[in-house]
Design a protein around this motif. Structure first.
Motif, PDB file in Angstrom:
ATOM      1  N   PRO A  93      28.887  45.761 -24.215  1.00 19.11           N
ATOM      2  CA  PRO A  93      29.991  45.523 -23.294  1.00 19.11           C
ATOM      3  C   PRO A  93      29.484  44.799 -22.038  1.00 19.11           C
ATOM      4  O   PRO A  93      28.477  45.231 -21.452  1.00 19.11           O
ATOM      5  CB  PRO A  93      30.500  46.923 -22.961  1.00 19.11           C
ATOM      6  CG  PRO A  93      29.417  47.854 -23.346  1.00 19.11           C
ATOM      7  CD  PRO A  93      28.566  47.167 -24.362  1.00 19.11           C
ATOM      8  N   PRO A  94      30.110  43.693 -21.696  1.00 17.95           N
ATOM      9  CA  PRO A  94      29.637  42.951 -20.531  1.00 17.95           C
ATOM     10  C   PRO A  94      29.854  43.746 -19.248  1.00 17.95           C
ATOM     11  O   PRO A  94      30.978  44.111 -18.927  1.00 17.95           O
ATOM     12  CB  PRO A  94      30.507  41.690 -20.555  1.00 17.95           C
ATOM     13  CG  PRO A  94      31.711  42.061 -21.337  1.00 17.95           C
ATOM     14  CD  PRO A  94      31.321  43.155 -22.274  1.00 17.95           C
TER      15      PRO A  94
ATOM     16  N   VAL B 168      41.606  36.342 -23.998  1.00 18.69           N
ATOM     17  CA  VAL B 168      42.132  37.608 -24.508  1.00 18.69           C
ATOM     18  C   VAL B 168      43.473  37.869 -23.823  1.00 18.69           C
ATOM     19  O   VAL B 168      43.603  37.692 -22.607  1.00 18.69           O
ATOM     20  CB  VAL B 168      41.156  38.776 -24.237  1.00 18.69           C
ATOM     21  CG1 VAL B 168      41.776  40.105 -24.665  1.00 18.69           C
ATOM     22  CG2 VAL B 168      39.837  38.549 -24.963  1.00 18.69           C
TER      23      VAL B 168
ATOM     24  N   LEU C 133      45.699  43.433 -23.103  1.00 13.26           N
ATOM     25  CA  LEU C 133      44.555  44.248 -23.532  1.00 13.26           C
ATOM     26  C   LEU C 133      43.572  44.480 -22.394  1.00 13.26           C
ATOM     27  O   LEU C 133      42.596  45.211 -22.540  1.00 13.26           O
ATOM     28  CB  LEU C 133      43.812  43.545 -24.681  1.00 13.26           C
ATOM     29  CG  LEU C 133      44.251  43.858 -26.101  1.00 13.26           C
ATOM     30  CD1 LEU C 133      45.720  43.642 -26.304  1.00 13.26           C
ATOM     31  CD2 LEU C 133      43.471  43.013 -27.089  1.00 13.26           C
ATOM     32  N   GLU C 134      43.802  43.837 -21.267  1.00 17.91           N
ATOM     33  CA  GLU C 134      42.835  43.874 -20.180  1.00 17.91           C
ATOM     34  C   GLU C 134      43.387  44.557 -18.934  1.00 17.91           C
ATOM     35  O   GLU C 134      42.845  44.405 -17.845  1.00 17.91           O
ATOM     36  CB  GLU C 134      42.409  42.432 -19.822  1.00 17.91           C
ATOM     37  CG  GLU C 134      41.745  41.684 -20.962  1.00 17.91           C
ATOM     38  CD  GLU C 134      40.290  42.079 -21.142  1.00 17.91           C
ATOM     39  OE1 GLU C 134      39.790  42.928 -20.381  1.00 17.91           O
ATOM     40  OE2 GLU C 134      39.644  41.539 -22.055  1.00 17.91           O
TER      41      GLU C 134
ATOM     42  N   PRO D  28      35.285  46.139 -24.518  1.00 17.99           N
ATOM     43  CA  PRO D  28      36.208  45.408 -25.397  1.00 17.99           C
ATOM     44  C   PRO D  28      36.727  46.314 -26.502  1.00 17.99           C
ATOM     45  O   PRO D  28      35.989  47.150 -27.032  1.00 17.99           O
ATOM     46  CB  PRO D  28      35.341  44.286 -25.985  1.00 17.99           C
ATOM     47  CG  PRO D  28      34.015  44.399 -25.394  1.00 17.99           C
ATOM     48  CD  PRO D  28      33.921  45.629 -24.587  1.00 17.99           C
ATOM     49  N   LYS D  29      37.986  46.126 -26.859  1.00 19.36           N
ATOM     50  CA  LYS D  29      38.571  46.956 -27.910  1.00 19.36           C
ATOM     51  C   LYS D  29      38.360  46.272 -29.249  1.00 19.36           C
ATOM     52  O   LYS D  29      38.354  45.055 -29.349  1.00 19.36           O
ATOM     53  CB  LYS D  29      40.059  47.125 -27.649  1.00 19.36           C
ATOM     54  CG  LYS D  29      40.348  47.818 -26.336  1.00 19.36           C
ATOM     55  CD  LYS D  29      41.833  48.035 -26.150  1.00 19.36           C
ATOM     56  CE  LYS D  29      42.134  48.756 -24.858  1.00 19.36           C
ATOM     57  NZ  LYS D  29      42.260  47.857 -23.708  1.00 19.36           N
TER      58      LYS D  29
ATOM     59  N   MET E  50      35.978  47.793 -18.369  1.00 18.47           N
ATOM     60  CA  MET E  50      36.696  48.194 -19.591  1.00 18.47           C
ATOM     61  C   MET E  50      35.963  47.620 -20.804  1.00 18.47           C
ATOM     62  O   MET E  50      35.816  46.409 -20.910  1.00 18.47           O
ATOM     63  CB  MET E  50      38.128  47.652 -19.524  1.00 18.47           C
ATOM     64  CG  MET E  50      39.062  48.374 -20.462  1.00 18.47           C
ATOM     65  SD  MET E  50      40.743  47.700 -20.383  1.00 18.47           S
ATOM     66  CE  MET E  50      41.066  47.745 -18.618  1.00 18.47           C
TER      67      MET E  50
ATOM     68  N   ARG F  58      36.368  41.787 -32.028  1.00 22.37           N
ATOM     69  CA  ARG F  58      37.020  42.148 -30.784  1.00 22.37           C
ATOM     70  C   ARG F  58      38.517  41.797 -30.842  1.00 22.37           C
ATOM     71  O   ARG F  58      38.888  40.700 -31.258  1.00 22.37           O
ATOM     72  CB  ARG F  58      36.363  41.360 -29.647  1.00 22.37           C
ATOM     73  CG  ARG F  58      36.959  41.697 -28.324  1.00 22.37           C
ATOM     74  CD  ARG F  58      36.284  40.973 -27.196  1.00 22.37           C
ATOM     75  NE  ARG F  58      36.921  41.407 -25.967  1.00 22.37           N
ATOM     76  CZ  ARG F  58      36.673  40.905 -24.780  1.00 22.37           C
ATOM     77  NH1 ARG F  58      35.777  39.956 -24.647  1.00 22.37           N
ATOM     78  NH2 ARG F  58      37.301  41.369 -23.732  1.00 22.37           N
ATOM     79  N   ALA F  59      39.371  42.736 -30.429  1.00 22.14           N
ATOM     80  CA  ALA F  59      40.807  42.461 -30.385  1.00 22.14           C
ATOM     81  C   ALA F  59      41.098  41.434 -29.304  1.00 22.14           C
ATOM     82  O   ALA F  59      40.533  41.502 -28.216  1.00 22.14           O
ATOM     83  CB  ALA F  59      41.594  43.743 -30.123  1.00 22.14           C
TER      84      ALA F  59
ATOM     85  N   MET G 181      26.953  46.641 -30.027  1.00 28.14           N
ATOM     86  CA  MET G 181      27.971  46.287 -29.036  1.00 28.14           C
ATOM     87  C   MET G 181      27.369  46.203 -27.646  1.00 28.14           C
ATOM     88  O   MET G 181      26.674  47.096 -27.215  1.00 28.14           O
ATOM     89  CB  MET G 181      29.052  47.356 -29.025  1.00 28.14           C
ATOM     90  CG  MET G 181      30.215  46.981 -29.906  1.00 28.14           C
ATOM     91  SD  MET G 181      31.719  47.890 -29.513  1.00 28.14           S
ATOM     92  CE  MET G 181      31.106  49.380 -28.751  1.00 28.14           C
TER      93      MET G 181
END
Lengths: 131, 375
Positions: A3-4, A104, A108-109, B3-4, B1, B13-14, A1
Motif C-alpha cells: 500500500p502506498p 480510480v 472508492l477513495e 487499495p481495495k 487507505m 486493485r478495484a 501488497m
C-alpha cells in the motif's frame, strides 16, 4: 501488497497536481483538457465551513490538509472560467460528473475526503452531454 | 487507505464501484461484465440472427462510440454473423455536427466498419443552420427530430439494412419513463421501455444498452481510451428532458439502483382498459407494428415522397412545405396543417426524394400473415 504510504511532508507548502477534463468539462476551464496546478498543501484559514466538523479535532493550530473537497473549492475560485452551476451543486461537484483520482473512481477513495498528495492526477468527466 | 481488491477476481486493485450492484471491481473484470451484460441483453431479447445487416446510429458521442466498439467486439467474440455499418446523419449544424462527424470518420478507420453519412442538405435541401436562421430557436427541435428519424430510415434503406441499433442507455430510458409519466402519455410510456420498436416505417430500432448505466458507458470509454466527441447541441437543448435528467441524477446519487428501478416501473405499469382504449383512439398506430398497420390500412404511404405515414402527407413533407412556402410555423399547428394536406404544393417546390424500402424488407411491406413480428 504494498500500500502506498504517502510521506508525511507537512513542511511543503504546495501540492503539484495534474487535472484532466473530459466529456465537455473542459469547456468550463478555458477549453483546456489538461491543467497543471499548484494548490496549498493545507486549507488556508479561515477554512470553508464544514457541515460535520467535530470541534475536538478542529483545533486552529493544526491546519487541515488539502482534500478533494478543498480542490473543488479552489478550482472554482482559481481556474473555472464560466458557469459554476454546471460544475458544482452545493459544496461538491454536480451529480453526473465522474471524478477519478489516479485512475480510480473517487467513490472508492472516500470521494471529497480523499487527502491529496503531491503528484496526484484528478480527472473530471461530464456524463451529461449528448451521446 | 489501502487499495481495495476486486470483488470478482480478488486479485487486482478495484478501480470503480458499479452503480448497479455496488460491487468494487478491477478494470479487466469491469470490461468483462460490461460486455457480457450487453451480450446477455442481446441474446435474451433475440435481437439478431446470423446474416442480419445492422446499422449502428453513430453521432460521434459517447454512447454511440461505445456501442460501435462493443457491437464489433461482441460480433467477433460470439460469432453473431452480423454485417455492421455506421450510419450518421449530418443535420448541418456548424461547430457541432461537423466536428462530431470527424470523430465518426476516425471511428470508421479505428473499427474498420463501412460508414454512410446522409445530410439534411442533400435530403431536404435545408441545413439546420438555415432552418434556425429562418424560424428562430423555438420550434427547431421539432424539425430536427422529424427530419432525423426519416433520414435514419432512408440511410438504412440505402444500406439495405432493416435494423438500426442506437446508443440509448438506461439513464436515457429512465428519463423518458419519467417524462412520459409527467406528460400522461400512456401510449409512449408503454413503448419507451421496449428494447426493440418499429418507428413510422418498417425498419426496426433496438437499444442494446437498455440496461447499461451512463456512468459505466463513460467509464468504459475512459478506460478503453475511446475517441468520442462531447458538446451540447448549440440550438436549444431540450429543457424538459434537462429537468428530468437532473432529477434522475439526484436520485441516482442517493440510490444508484433508481435508474433500473424506474425502467422496471415503466415496464410493470398496468394501464386500465378504458384508459388504454382512449389512448388507442388517439394514437392507434402506436400499438401496432408497422407492417400490420400497413396491412390494415391504418398506415399509408405519403402521397408525395412514399414514406410511411398515417396521413396523406408525412410529417417531413408537411414541415418542408412550410419552410419552402415561407410559413414554417403553419406546418406545426394541427389546425392549419390539414389545409396543407389538401392542396399539394406548387409544382416547382422542392420535395423529398422517393422513399424505397430496403430490398430485405420489400416482401415484408406487402400484406402478410397476421402476427408476424407483432410488437
Amino acid at each position: 501488497m504494498t500500500p502506498p504510504t504517502p510521506p508525511e511532508n507537512t513542511s511543503s507548502k504546495t501540492l503539484n497536481l495534474k487535472l484532466e477534463f473530459g466529456g465537455g468539462m473542459e469547456l468550463l476551464f478555458s477549453n483546456k483538457r489538461s491543467h497543471r496546478v499548484s494548490i496549498p498543501a493545507h486549507v488556508p484559514a479561515p477554512p470553508p465551513p464544514t457541515a460535520s466538523a467535530s470541534p475536538a479535532t478542529d483545533r486552529p493550530d493544526t491546519p487541515r490538509p488539502s482534500d478533494v473537497n478543498y480542490l473543488i473549492h479552489w478550482m472554482k475560485e482559481n481556474i473555472l472560467t464560466e458557469r459554476v452551476e454546471l460544475f458544482m451543486e452545493g459544496d461538491t461537484v454536480r451529480p453526473g460528473i465522474l471524478v477519478m483520482i489516479n485512475d480510480v473512481d473517487w467513490e472508492l477513495e472516500g470521494e471529497g475526503e480523499y487527502v491529496l498528495k503531491d503528484g496526484d492526477e484528478v480527472v473530471f468527466i461530464s456524463t451529461l452531454h449528448g451521446g | 487507505m489501502p487499495p481495495k481488491l476486486c470483488a470478482l477476481c480478488s486479485k487486482e486493485r478495484a478501480i470503480l464501484r458499479r452503480p448497479k450492484t455496488g460491487q468494487q471491481i478491477c478494470k479487466d473484470c469491469f470490461f468483462y461484465v460490461f460486455e457480457t451484460e450487453v451480450h446477455n441483453t442481446i441474446t435474451e431479447a433475440k435481437l439478431f440472427k446470423p446474416g442480419d445487416r445492422v446499422a449502428i446510429g453513430a453521432s460521434g458521442g459517447k454512447d454511440s462510440t461505445v456501442l460501435a466498439y462493443v457491437m464489433k467486439t461482441l460480433n467477433d467474440r460470439y460469432k453473431y454473423g452480423l454485417e455492421l455499418f455506421l450510419l450518421s446523419i449530418d443535420e448541418g449544424i456548424t461547430g457541432y455536427r461537423d466536428d462530431s462527424l470527424e470523430t465518426v470518420k476516425r471511428n470508421q478507420q479505428q473499427y474498420n466498419l463501412p460508414l454512410k453519412i446522409l445530410s439534411y442538405h442533400e435530403l431536404y435541401g435545408w441545413t439546420m443552420d438555415r432552418i434556425v436562421e429562418k424560424i428562430g430557436r423555438k420550434n427547431n427541435c421539432t424539425f430536427c427530430g422529424v427530419f432525423r428519424r426519416q433520414a435514419l430510415d432512408r440511410g438504412a434503406a440505402s444500406l439495405n439494412v432493416d435494423h438500426i441499433v442506437t446508443g440509448h442507455n438506461a439513464d436515457d430510458i429512465a428519463e423518458t419513463v419519467l417524462m412520459n409519466i409527467m406528460r400522461g402519455d400512456i401510449a409512449r410510456l408503454g413503448r419507451c421501455t421496449l428494447i426493440c420498436t418499429q418507428g413510422e416505417d418498417t425498419i426496426r430500432r433496438s437499444k442494446p444498452f437498455k440496461y447499461a448505466y451512463e456512468k459505466e458507458i463513460v467509464m468504459y470509454a475512459y478506460f478503453k481510451k475511446l475517441d468520442y466527441f462531447s458538446t451540447e447541441c448549440i440550438y436549444s437543448p431540450d429543457a424538459y428532458r434537462g429537468h428530468a435528467r437532473m432529477f434522475l441524477k439526484d436520485l441516482e446519487a442517493a440510490r444508484p439502483s433508481a435508474i433500473i428501478d424506474i425502467i422496471h416501473s415503466g415496464e410493470a405499469f398496468e394501464v386500465k382498459e378504458e384508459v388504454k382504449q382512449a389512448a388507442k383512439a388517439q394514437r392507434k398506430t402506436l400499438f401496432l407494428s408497422r407492417p400490420t398497420a400497413l396491412a390494415k390500412g391504418i398506415l399509408e404511404r405519403c402521397k408525395r415522397c412514399g414514406y410511411i405515414s398515417s396521413n396523406d402527407l408525412c410529417k417531413a413533407c408537411v414541415l418542408l412545405e412550410g419552410l419552402e412556402r415561407g410559413m414554417p410555423n403553419m406546418s406545426i399547428k394541427e389546425k392549419e396543417r390539414s389545409r396543407l394536406e389538401v392542396g399539394y404544393g406548387p409544382s416547382d417546390m422542392r420535395t423529398i426524394p422517393k422513399f424505397e424500402l430496403p430490398p430485405v424488407l420489400a416482401d415484408a411491406a406487402s400484406p402478410q400473415p397476421k402476427g408476424l413480428r407483432e410488437n
